[in-house]
Write a protein that holds these residues in place. Structure first.
Motif, short mmCIF file in Angstrom:
data_model
loop_
_atom_site.label_atom_id
_atom_site.label_comp_id
_atom_site.label_asym_id
_atom_site.label_seq_id
_atom_site.Cartn_x
_atom_site.Cartn_y
_atom_site.Cartn_z
N LEU A 12 0.86 -1.18 0.00
CA LEU A 12 0.00 0.00 0.00
C LEU A 12 0.89 1.23 0.00
O LEU A 12 1.79 1.34 0.84
CB LEU A 12 -0.88 0.02 1.25
N LEU A 13 0.64 2.13 -0.94
CA LEU A 13 1.45 3.34 -1.06
C LEU A 13 0.54 4.55 -1.13
O LEU A 13 -0.61 4.46 -1.55
CB LEU A 13 2.31 3.27 -2.33
N GLY A 14 1.07 5.69 -0.74
CA GLY A 14 0.32 6.94 -0.77
C GLY A 14 0.78 7.84 0.35
O GLY A 14 1.54 7.44 1.22
N GLU A 15 0.32 9.07 0.30
CA GLU A 15 0.72 10.05 1.31
C GLU A 15 0.13 9.71 2.67
O GLU A 15 -0.82 8.93 2.77
CB GLU A 15 0.27 11.45 0.87
N SER A 16 0.66 10.33 3.70
CA SER A 16 0.12 10.14 5.05
C SER A 16 -1.30 10.66 5.12
O SER A 16 -1.65 11.63 4.44
CB SER A 16 0.98 10.90 6.06
N ALA A 17 -2.12 10.00 5.91
CA ALA A 17 -3.50 10.41 6.22
C ALA A 17 -4.50 10.27 5.08
O ALA A 17 -5.60 10.80 5.15
CB ALA A 17 -3.53 11.85 6.75
N VAL A 18 -4.14 9.52 4.02
CA VAL A 18 -5.12 9.29 2.96
C VAL A 18 -6.01 8.09 3.26
O VAL A 18 -7.00 7.85 2.58
CB VAL A 18 -4.46 9.12 1.57
N GLY A 19 -5.62 7.29 4.28
CA GLY A 19 -6.45 6.17 4.69
C GLY A 19 -5.96 4.80 4.27
O GLY A 19 -6.75 3.85 4.19
N LYS A 20 -4.66 4.66 4.03
CA LYS A 20 -4.13 3.35 3.63
C LYS A 20 -4.40 2.29 4.69
O LYS A 20 -4.92 1.22 4.39
CB LYS A 20 -2.61 3.45 3.38
N SER A 21 -4.04 2.59 5.93
CA SER A 21 -4.23 1.63 7.02
C SER A 21 -5.69 1.34 7.25
O SER A 21 -6.09 0.20 7.53
CB SER A 21 -3.60 2.16 8.31
N SER A 22 -6.53 2.37 7.12
CA SER A 22 -7.97 2.17 7.32
C SER A 22 -8.54 1.24 6.27
O SER A 22 -9.39 0.39 6.57
CB SER A 22 -8.69 3.52 7.29
N LEU A 23 -8.09 1.37 5.02
CA LEU A 23 -8.56 0.47 3.96
C LEU A 23 -8.19 -0.97 4.25
O LEU A 23 -9.02 -1.88 4.13
CB LEU A 23 -7.99 0.89 2.60
N VAL A 24 -6.93 -1.20 4.64
CA VAL A 24 -6.50 -2.58 4.85
C VAL A 24 -7.14 -3.18 6.10
O VAL A 24 -7.49 -4.36 6.12
CB VAL A 24 -4.96 -2.70 4.85
N LEU A 25 -7.35 -2.37 7.13
CA LEU A 25 -8.01 -2.89 8.33
C LEU A 25 -9.49 -3.20 8.06
O LEU A 25 -10.05 -4.15 8.61
CB LEU A 25 -7.87 -1.93 9.49
N ARG A 26 -10.11 -2.42 7.20
CA ARG A 26 -11.50 -2.73 6.80
C ARG A 26 -11.52 -4.06 6.04
O ARG A 26 -12.40 -4.90 6.24
CB ARG A 26 -12.06 -1.59 5.95
N PHE A 27 -10.55 -4.27 5.17
CA PHE A 27 -10.48 -5.50 4.38
C PHE A 27 -10.17 -6.73 5.23
O PHE A 27 -10.82 -7.76 5.12
CB PHE A 27 -9.44 -5.33 3.27
N VAL A 28 -9.16 -6.61 6.10
CA VAL A 28 -8.68 -7.77 6.85
C VAL A 28 -9.54 -8.06 8.08
O VAL A 28 -9.87 -9.22 8.35
CB VAL A 28 -7.20 -7.57 7.26
N ARG A 29 -9.93 -7.02 8.81
CA ARG A 29 -10.63 -7.23 10.09
C ARG A 29 -12.04 -6.66 10.11
O ARG A 29 -12.73 -6.77 11.13
CB ARG A 29 -9.83 -6.57 11.22
N ASP A 30 -12.46 -6.01 9.02
CA ASP A 30 -13.76 -5.35 8.96
C ASP A 30 -13.91 -4.35 10.12
O ASP A 30 -14.94 -4.30 10.78
CB ASP A 30 -14.90 -6.36 8.95
N GLU A 31 -12.85 -3.58 10.33
CA GLU A 31 -12.82 -2.58 11.41
C GLU A 31 -12.55 -1.20 10.83
O GLU A 31 -11.91 -1.06 9.79
CB GLU A 31 -11.70 -2.88 12.42
N PHE A 32 -13.02 -0.17 11.55
CA PHE A 32 -12.71 1.21 11.18
C PHE A 32 -12.66 2.05 12.44
O PHE A 32 -13.49 1.89 13.34
CB PHE A 32 -13.76 1.80 10.22
#
Length: 194
Positions: A12-32
């Motif tokens: 996952l690449l992109g600037e800080s605070a664009v939501g990279k971690s949030s996207l992957v946590l939604r995918f892997v753990r269905d969390e936000f």
């Protein structure tokens, strides 16, 4: 017969605070969570069924947004998700991440451009058509998604899964693809209704 599992490295690449971690946590753990600290680097896995005979295991590297460290993460990557925030001027930065991958990554890497925070339509700064045209010109996959609502998240990873080179996976280590037969009850497997 148990389906085979093919493992692929995804960054996952992109600037800080664009939501990279949030996207992957939604995918892997269905969390936000609305309140997330900046990621230094994280590694997560998620397995999804591609069809009756094949599962795709994503080995996901969630990276800090520093270009100087990026080559370390995308070395031997099979796929990359480049994320920008539709409400910010992060699209130009996303374009530079695309150029970086085109310059340094494996030429066969599958690249997905993702406009995150699609739930914030009233605050949109990046027209969807602009990003779609850029993705088309650069031969990238493209979608918009919302880590907050989950809209489009599973679909973006399934789109990548369908583009990965399954027909003739190379030997482990040569392309980052590892294949194994895995029982359907594997704990990390998650059905995707995309």
């Amino acid at each position: 017969m148990a389906p085979r599992t093919a493992s692929f490295k995804l960054v996952l690449l992109g600037e800080s605070a664009v939501g990279k971690s949030s996207l992957v946590l939604r995918f892997v753990r269905d969390e936000f969570s609305d309140f997330r600290e900046s990621t230094i680097a994280a590694f997560l896995t998620q397995t999804v069924p591609l069809d009756d005979s094949t599962n795709i295991k994503f080995e996901i590297w969630d990276t800090v947004g520093y270009k100087s460290l990026a080559p370390i993460y995308f070395r031997n990557a099979n796929a990359a998700v480049i994320v920008y925030d539709i409400t910010q001027a992060s699209f130009d930065k996303a374009k530079s991440w695309v150029r970086e991958l085109q310059r340094q990554a494996d030429p066969n890497i599958v690249i997905m451009l993702v406009g995150n925070k699609s739930d914030l339509k009233a605050s949109r700064k990046v027209p969807r058509e602009l990003a779609e045209q850029f993705a088309k010109d650069e031969e990238l996959l493209f979608t918009e998604a919302s880590a907050k609502t989950g809209d489009g998240v599973d679909g973006l990873f399934m789109s990548i899964a369908k583009k990965l080179p399954l027909a003739a996976p190379k030997t482990p280590g040569s392309s980052g693809v590892k294949v194994a037969n895995t029982p359907k009850s594997e704990e990390s497997q998650r059905a995707c209704t995309c």
